[in-house]
Write a protein that holds these residues in place. Structure first.
Motif, mmCIF file in Angstrom:
data_model
loop_
_atom_site.group_PDB
_atom_site.id
_atom_site.type_symbol
_atom_site.label_atom_id
_atom_site.label_comp_id
_atom_site.label_asym_id
_atom_site.label_seq_id
_atom_site.Cartn_x
_atom_site.Cartn_y
_atom_site.Cartn_z
ATOM 1 N N UNK A 120 33.003 72.946 22.617
ATOM 2 C CA UNK A 120 33.195 72.826 21.172
ATOM 3 C C UNK A 120 32.942 71.401 20.689
ATOM 4 N N UNK A 121 33.123 70.411 21.545
ATOM 5 C CA UNK A 121 32.958 69.016 21.147
ATOM 6 C C UNK A 121 31.505 68.680 20.794
ATOM 7 N N UNK A 122 30.560 69.517 21.219
ATOM 8 C CA UNK A 122 29.139 69.242 20.963
ATOM 9 C C UNK A 122 28.592 69.984 19.748
ATOM 10 N N UNK A 123 29.417 70.792 19.085
ATOM 11 C CA UNK A 123 28.924 71.640 17.997
ATOM 12 C C UNK A 123 29.188 71.012 16.635
ATOM 13 N N UNK A 124 28.225 71.195 15.717
ATOM 14 C CA UNK A 124 28.404 70.740 14.339
ATOM 15 C C UNK A 124 29.317 71.710 13.592
ATOM 16 N N UNK A 125 29.683 71.344 12.372
ATOM 17 C CA UNK A 125 30.510 72.228 11.561
ATOM 18 C C UNK A 125 29.864 73.597 11.397
ATOM 19 N N UNK A 126 28.553 73.595 11.101
ATOM 20 C CA UNK A 126 27.865 74.859 10.867
ATOM 21 C C UNK A 126 27.755 75.672 12.162
#
Length: 417
Positions: A299-305
């Protein structure tokens, strides 16, 4: 895993079925799998009732195919009895039994090996484990077939080898099925606890039994964050709508490197805590069958979208029952949210073997004193965190939540990194 639970039957004894006909739904971990018939024929026996747990590798159903004689039974039998039955069915005299046995008689068609062990425990079904305990047998000393799972026939062979002279070991008495307590007068429908609901009950009971929980709650001002969220959604185009959850997950992921003991799992049997640099975030999701926890990987690598898209995809898969087993396991930290029903504060139960679970509560509008001693209507939300007190101290939990709070209350700094 050593066993699976039968949660539904699609056939009954006597049914004529075709190849690939669905036989039953079985649950392994929290994933339900539909088992299909490998052949066409007639169902002669089924391996248990709905709610029963059966050992991995044991018979789920017995199907008679055209031209084949039905000679094998599902009921547990000794290898010698099975050999006698096959011999009689083939018109041959049954083999004579030796007076003594120097070593265990191998189960026909299975190479012998020592049982596999997980966490120092041999793999076996609860029934086999209970029988071994009653007979005083160390399961790790019993030889098994391929797969390393101890079965009843392996116990029989072990007893035969241990006897001098060999004496047929009496079968362990079958435990009387537990009966539900008589309902009180005026009671409604009685519902058997099986499948996912039983798994949830067992997991929650184990978590509360093994983990000394404590909960900390703090209040956050999300007025500015909600304004930013509205602006993002106005410009989203074809992208998924942003809820508060992607922002909260981003704030959590930005904060965890400062508090590595929060993003961890505790093996209390080995007395080892494993910290994780990647955040595999469990997302408690309510489904028609009960609570499930699909996992957002890295999850730390994902953008808001990207977070919004993954949240929507996993939640839909969990509710529709299409989530894969690997999508329902391996979380390092869990977040649980009831959305508008979130209440003022919650005391969530930890998803063992994790050491913490975070619960945002509902947003409320209240008058708040701001600069200059003036009252202003602000949007406020409480954040709850439950922690394993064996691993996380109260000071660390409070410091972590307050660091998340600072990022939530300053959205620009949070999104900047």
């Amino acid at each position: 895993m050593a066993e699976a639970e039968i949660v539904a039957w699609h056939v009954k004894v006597g049914d004529r079925i075709e190849e690939d006909t669905p036989l039953a739904d079985v649950m392994t971990d929290k994933a339900t799998v539909e088992m299909e018939s490998p052949v066409s024929g007639v169902v002669r026996e089924i391996g248990g009732e709905v709610g029963d747990r059966i050992a991995i590798g044991s018979a789920l159903a017995v199907i008679e195919i055209e031209g084949a004689e039905f000679t094998e039974q599902i009921a547990a039998e000794t290898p010698s009895a099975r050999n006698e039955e096959r011999a009689v069915a083939a018109g041959k005299p049954a083999p004579s039994k030796p007076a003594t046995a120097a070593r265990p008689e191998p189960v026909e068609g299975r190479a012998q090996s020592l049982p596999r062990a997980i966490g120092g425990k041999a793999l076996a079904s609860p029934a086999v484990r209970a029988r071994a305990q009653q007979l005083g047998i160390d399961l790790t000393a019993v030889r098994t077939g391929p797969g390393g799972i101890v079965r009843h026939e392996d116990l029989d062979a072990f007893l035969t080898a241990r006897a001098a002279p060999a004496v047929a070991a009496p079968a362990a008495p079958k435990a009387e099925p537990k009966r539900a307590a008589e309902p009180l007068e005026g009671a409604g429908e009685q519902i058997k606890v099986i499948g996912l609901r039983r798994r949830i009950a067992e997991n929650m009971a184990a978590s509360k039994r093994h983990i000394p929980h404590f909960t900390y709650v703090d209040e956050c001002d999300v007025t500015d964050l909600e304004r930013w969220r509205g602006e993002f959604n106005d410009q989203r185009g074809g992208r998924p709508k942003l809820t508060l959850l992607p922002f909260l997950i981003t704030a959590i992921c930005r904060t965890l490197p400062e508090f590595p003991m929060i993003n961890a799992r505790y093996d209390d049997e080995a007395n080892v805590v494993t910290r994780y640099t990647s955040v595999h975030l469990g997302m408690a999701t309510q489904t028609p069958a009960g609570l499930m926890v699909p996992v957002i990987r890295d999850a730390q690598n994902l953008t808001l979208w990207a977070l919004a898209a993954e949240i929507g995809r996993l939640a839909a898969a969990a509710r529709e029952g299409t989530a894969k087993s690997e999508e329902l396991s391996g979380s390092t930290l869990t977040i649980t949210s009831l959305g508008p029903l979130g209440g003022i504060a919650t005391t969530p139960v930890i998803n063992r073997p994790e050491v913490a679970i975070i619960g945002p509560n509902k947003i409320v509008e209240r008058p708040v004193y701001v600069e200059g001693d003036r009252l202003e209507k602000r949007k406020l939300m409480n954040i709850s965190i439950s922690c394993d007190h064996r691993v996380v101290d109260g000071w660390d939990a409070a410091s972590f939540v307050q660091a998340v709070k600072r990022r939530i209350e300053a959205p620009l700094l949070m999104l900047a990194g």
